[in-house]
Structures are given as structure tokens and as C-alpha cells.
Design a protein around this motif. Structure first.
Motif, PDB file in Angstrom:
ATOM      1  N   THR A 135     -17.635 -33.387 -15.300  1.00  0.00           N
ATOM      2  CA  THR A 135     -17.258 -34.732 -15.493  1.00  0.00           C
ATOM      3  C   THR A 135     -15.957 -34.685 -16.738  1.00  0.00           C
ATOM      4  O   THR A 135     -14.986 -35.230 -16.711  1.00  0.00           O
ATOM      5  CB  THR A 135     -17.973 -35.602 -16.025  1.00  0.00           C
ATOM      6  OG1 THR A 135     -19.071 -35.818 -15.131  1.00  0.00           O
ATOM      7  CG2 THR A 135     -17.576 -37.010 -16.306  1.00  0.00           C
ATOM      8  N   HIS A 138     -12.415 -33.743 -15.268  1.00  0.00           N
ATOM      9  CA  HIS A 138     -11.856 -34.572 -14.229  1.00  0.00           C
ATOM     10  C   HIS A 138     -10.093 -34.891 -14.577  1.00  0.00           C
ATOM     11  O   HIS A 138      -9.558 -35.244 -13.900  1.00  0.00           O
ATOM     12  CB  HIS A 138     -12.456 -35.823 -13.947  1.00  0.00           C
ATOM     13  CG  HIS A 138     -13.949 -35.762 -13.181  1.00  0.00           C
ATOM     14  ND1 HIS A 138     -14.930 -36.862 -12.843  1.00  0.00           N
ATOM     15  CD2 HIS A 138     -14.384 -34.429 -12.756  1.00  0.00           C
ATOM     16  CE1 HIS A 138     -15.838 -36.030 -12.195  1.00  0.00           C
ATOM     17  NE2 HIS A 138     -15.530 -34.990 -12.168  1.00  0.00           N
ATOM     18  N   GLN A 144      -3.920 -37.874 -10.120  1.00  0.00           N
ATOM     19  CA  GLN A 144      -3.921 -38.890 -10.935  1.00  0.00           C
ATOM     20  C   GLN A 144      -2.944 -39.965 -10.862  1.00  0.00           C
ATOM     21  O   GLN A 144      -2.000 -39.634  -9.876  1.00  0.00           O
ATOM     22  CB  GLN A 144      -3.542 -38.373 -12.397  1.00  0.00           C
ATOM     23  CG  GLN A 144      -4.304 -37.005 -12.902  1.00  0.00           C
ATOM     24  CD  GLN A 144      -5.814 -37.425 -13.286  1.00  0.00           C
ATOM     25  OE1 GLN A 144      -6.234 -38.423 -13.137  1.00  0.00           O
ATOM     26  NE2 GLN A 144      -6.711 -36.423 -13.234  1.00  0.00           N
ATOM     27  N   ASP A 169     -17.007 -36.047  -4.917  1.00  0.00           N
ATOM     28  CA  ASP A 169     -16.513 -36.895  -5.844  1.00  0.00           C
ATOM     29  C   ASP A 169     -14.836 -36.891  -6.038  1.00  0.00           C
ATOM     30  O   ASP A 169     -14.356 -37.964  -6.392  1.00  0.00           O
ATOM     31  CB  ASP A 169     -17.090 -36.494  -7.297  1.00  0.00           C
ATOM     32  CG  ASP A 169     -16.613 -37.142  -8.544  1.00  0.00           C
ATOM     33  OD1 ASP A 169     -17.117 -38.532  -8.604  1.00  0.00           O
ATOM     34  OD2 ASP A 169     -15.726 -36.830  -9.211  1.00  0.00           O
ATOM     35  N   TYR A 170     -14.319 -35.970  -5.804  1.00  0.00           N
ATOM     36  CA  TYR A 170     -12.920 -35.745  -5.993  1.00  0.00           C
ATOM     37  C   TYR A 170     -12.271 -36.614  -4.771  1.00  0.00           C
ATOM     38  O   TYR A 170     -11.263 -37.285  -4.806  1.00  0.00           O
ATOM     39  CB  TYR A 170     -12.429 -34.110  -5.800  1.00  0.00           C
ATOM     40  CG  TYR A 170     -11.010 -33.977  -6.289  1.00  0.00           C
ATOM     41  CD1 TYR A 170     -10.272 -35.092  -6.661  1.00  0.00           C
ATOM     42  CD2 TYR A 170     -10.626 -32.774  -6.430  1.00  0.00           C
ATOM     43  CE1 TYR A 170      -8.899 -34.591  -7.119  1.00  0.00           C
ATOM     44  CE2 TYR A 170      -9.359 -32.427  -6.719  1.00  0.00           C
ATOM     45  CZ  TYR A 170      -8.408 -33.407  -7.170  1.00  0.00           C
ATOM     46  OH  TYR A 170      -7.221 -33.423  -7.669  1.00  0.00           O
ATOM     47  N   ASP A 172     -13.513 -39.190  -3.302  1.00  0.00           N
ATOM     48  CA  ASP A 172     -13.813 -40.637  -3.770  1.00  0.00           C
ATOM     49  C   ASP A 172     -12.666 -41.228  -4.779  1.00  0.00           C
ATOM     50  O   ASP A 172     -12.174 -42.054  -4.536  1.00  0.00           O
ATOM     51  CB  ASP A 172     -15.076 -40.843  -4.218  1.00  0.00           C
ATOM     52  CG  ASP A 172     -16.037 -40.831  -3.129  1.00  0.00           C
ATOM     53  OD1 ASP A 172     -15.959 -40.812  -2.078  1.00  0.00           O
ATOM     54  OD2 ASP A 172     -17.575 -40.584  -3.600  1.00  0.00           O
ATOM     55  N   ARG A 173     -12.718 -40.116  -5.781  1.00  0.00           N
ATOM     56  CA  ARG A 173     -11.547 -40.632  -6.760  1.00  0.00           C
ATOM     57  C   ARG A 173     -10.095 -40.642  -6.389  1.00  0.00           C
ATOM     58  O   ARG A 173      -9.216 -41.241  -6.586  1.00  0.00           O
ATOM     59  CB  ARG A 173     -11.732 -39.718  -8.171  1.00  0.00           C
ATOM     60  CG  ARG A 173     -13.173 -39.845  -8.761  1.00  0.00           C
ATOM     61  CD  ARG A 173     -13.336 -41.300  -9.214  1.00  0.00           C
ATOM     62  NE  ARG A 173     -14.792 -41.195  -9.735  1.00  0.00           N
ATOM     63  CZ  ARG A 173     -15.841 -41.595  -9.052  1.00  0.00           C
ATOM     64  NH1 ARG A 173     -15.772 -42.011  -7.790  1.00  0.00           N
ATOM     65  NH2 ARG A 173     -17.021 -41.784  -9.624  1.00  0.00           N
ATOM     66  N   GLU A 176      -9.335 -43.491  -4.226  1.00  0.00           N
ATOM     67  CA  GLU A 176      -9.277 -44.811  -5.079  1.00  0.00           C
ATOM     68  C   GLU A 176      -7.504 -44.764  -5.493  1.00  0.00           C
ATOM     69  O   GLU A 176      -7.094 -45.732  -5.314  1.00  0.00           O
ATOM     70  CB  GLU A 176      -9.965 -44.775  -6.225  1.00  0.00           C
ATOM     71  CG  GLU A 176     -11.645 -44.946  -5.831  1.00  0.00           C
ATOM     72  CD  GLU A 176     -12.463 -45.038  -6.931  1.00  0.00           C
ATOM     73  OE1 GLU A 176     -12.032 -44.728  -8.172  1.00  0.00           O
ATOM     74  OE2 GLU A 176     -13.825 -45.203  -6.861  1.00  0.00           O
ATOM     75  N   ARG A 177      -7.166 -43.536  -6.087  1.00  0.00           N
ATOM     76  CA  ARG A 177      -5.943 -43.406  -6.513  1.00  0.00           C
ATOM     77  C   ARG A 177      -4.813 -43.807  -5.453  1.00  0.00           C
ATOM     78  O   ARG A 177      -3.776 -44.340  -5.614  1.00  0.00           O
ATOM     79  CB  ARG A 177      -5.689 -42.256  -7.455  1.00  0.00           C
ATOM     80  CG  ARG A 177      -6.491 -42.335  -8.620  1.00  0.00           C
ATOM     81  CD  ARG A 177      -6.394 -40.971  -9.399  1.00  0.00           C
ATOM     82  NE  ARG A 177      -6.868 -41.244 -10.679  1.00  0.00           N
ATOM     83  CZ  ARG A 177      -8.198 -41.152 -11.192  1.00  0.00           C
ATOM     84  NH1 ARG A 177      -9.060 -41.035 -10.032  1.00  0.00           N
ATOM     85  NH2 ARG A 177      -8.632 -41.183 -12.237  1.00  0.00           N
TER      86      ARG A 177
END
Length: 224
Positions: A135, A138, A144, A169-170, A172-173, A176-177
Motif C-alpha cells: 500500500t 501505490h 495515476q 487491486d491494481y 480496480d484502481r 477507476e482512473r
């Protein structure tokens, strides 16, 4: 006063095992010939006969990059990779297959993006980038908000972007971006669209190792 510190690295080591003599020779002889310019440039000027230009960020050993170049000889394939051993491996593929439509950037992809003009790319591949799973790390991940904005800037309208990862997790993130950017349209209509490799995907040795915590996920987008 502007912050003079360099951006956080989005990749880990630069070099691992000793590079084989033959590949080391290609670093000295072939790389200078196909390295992209160190100043702003127009991709079309690097290959006059190219109908369009594609970029792969973090090409690893160069297997996917070389395969796409071989399948599409009328497309300029630009690859960015800071890992010295990976660059050497890609050079071997380029040399052995006599690929005249590959150009390389042996450094941070963000530097390369900054030198590209608006709407100059038709496709971008980001396949299994360093997941930085802890975490606290990240913030070092490539995807980003500012990087997404740069990707959108260099993609031509109708251009395509593919992101793949085997870290849940990557994925998902990153999703989102990407979805936060109105200029990117996610092409998925059903679960199999991200669960199954796209028809034109080339599986690499890294992908086969299954080092992540989930099955590979493929996210495809179109630039509006």
C-alpha cells in the motif's frame, strides 16, 4: 519555487543478471540506430511508410512488441522500457527477425510521453506493469491521474489503449482512473471481455508465470 525533484520511479530494478555478450553488443551497435530522439519528435518522421504509430510501455523482454511489429510491418512500434536486460532482449528479437519498424526508448516512459505531440499515437499497450503491491508504494504505480491525462493527450481520436494486470487491486484502481477520464470509453460489454485475452494479444513468458494474485485482466479503451 517549482519542485526540482524527479518524479517517483514507477519501475523497480534497472538491471539484473549479466547481459549475454551477443545482446551486449546489440546495445552498442543496434540500439543507437533505433533509439527514439531525445528531443520532441513526430513518430511519422521515424518511419515514412508507417500508416500509424503504436506505443508499448514497459515491454519487458520484447516478445509482445516484436510479435506486433512482425504482424503489422506497416505500423511503427515504439517501445519504452528502463530495464536494461529487457532492452537487450528486445534488441535480440529485432535483430533476429529483421524488424525495421521498431524504435526503442530505454528509460522512463513518462519522459517519452512528454516528447510526443498531441494525437500522434493510434494504440498504446500497458501490459503487466510493476504492480507495487504494498500500500505504501501505490503512489509509484504508473497509472495515476496525470499519466492517464498524458495518454489521452497523445492518443488520436479513435485510438485504443490496452491495460493488463494480474494484480486485482491494481486493476480496480487503474479502472477507476481510466473511467474518471471522460475521453476514454471502456469497450467491455460482458465479463468475458476482460477475463479472456483479446484476439490480438500475444502471451509472454512473464504472463505465463502468473506472479500476481488473480488471473490476468485485460481492459481496452477507445479515445473519444
Amino acid at each position: 519555487m517549482a519542485d526540482a525533484r524527479p518524479p517517483l520511479r514507477t519501475y523497480g530494478r534497472i538491471k539484473a543478471r549479466p547481459i549475454k555478450r551477443r545482446q551486449a553488443a546489440l546495445l552498442d551497435t543496434l540500439l543507437p540506430k533505433i533509439r527514439v530522439p531525445s528531443e520532441p519528435f513526430v513518430p511519422a518522421e521515424l518511419m515514412a511508410a508507417a500508416r500509424e504509430a503504436w506505443l508499448e510501455i514497459g515491454f519487458g523482454g520484447g516478445e509482445h512488441l516484436a510479435a506486433q511489429a512482425a504482424h503489422h510491418p506497416d505500423v511503427l512500434l515504439i517501445g519504452a522500457e528502463p530495464f536494461r536486460n529487457g532492452v537487450a532482449s528486445a534488441l535480440r528479437h529485432v535483430h533476429e527477425q529483421a524488424l525495421g519498424n521498431v524504435r526503442l526508448h530505454d528509460g522512463d516512459a513518462r519522459e517519452l510521453l512528454g516528447r510526443l505531440p498531441d494525437a500522434s499515437l493510434a494504440r498504446v499497450f500497458i501490459l503487466f506493469p510493476d504492480p507495487w503491491p504494498k500500500t505504501r508504494h501505490h503512489k509509484r504505480r504508473l497509472i495515476q491521474a496525470d499519466t492517464v491525462a498524458e495518454l489521452v493527450r497523445v492518443l488520436a481520436p479513435g485510438g485504443r489503449l490496452r491495460f493488463a494486470s494480474d494484480w486485482a487491486d491494481y486493476v480496480d484502481r487503474a479502472l477507476e482512473r481510466f473511467l474518471a477520464c471522460a475521453a476514454l470509453l471502456w469497450t467491455a460489454a460482458r465479463a468475458d471481455d476482460w477475463r479472456r485475452p483479446p484476439a490480438d494479444h500475444v502471451t509472454t513468458r512473464y504472463e505465463q508465470k502468473r506472479l500476481g494474485d488473480c488471473a490476468p485482466v485485460f481492459l481496452d479503451f477507445i479515445r473519444a
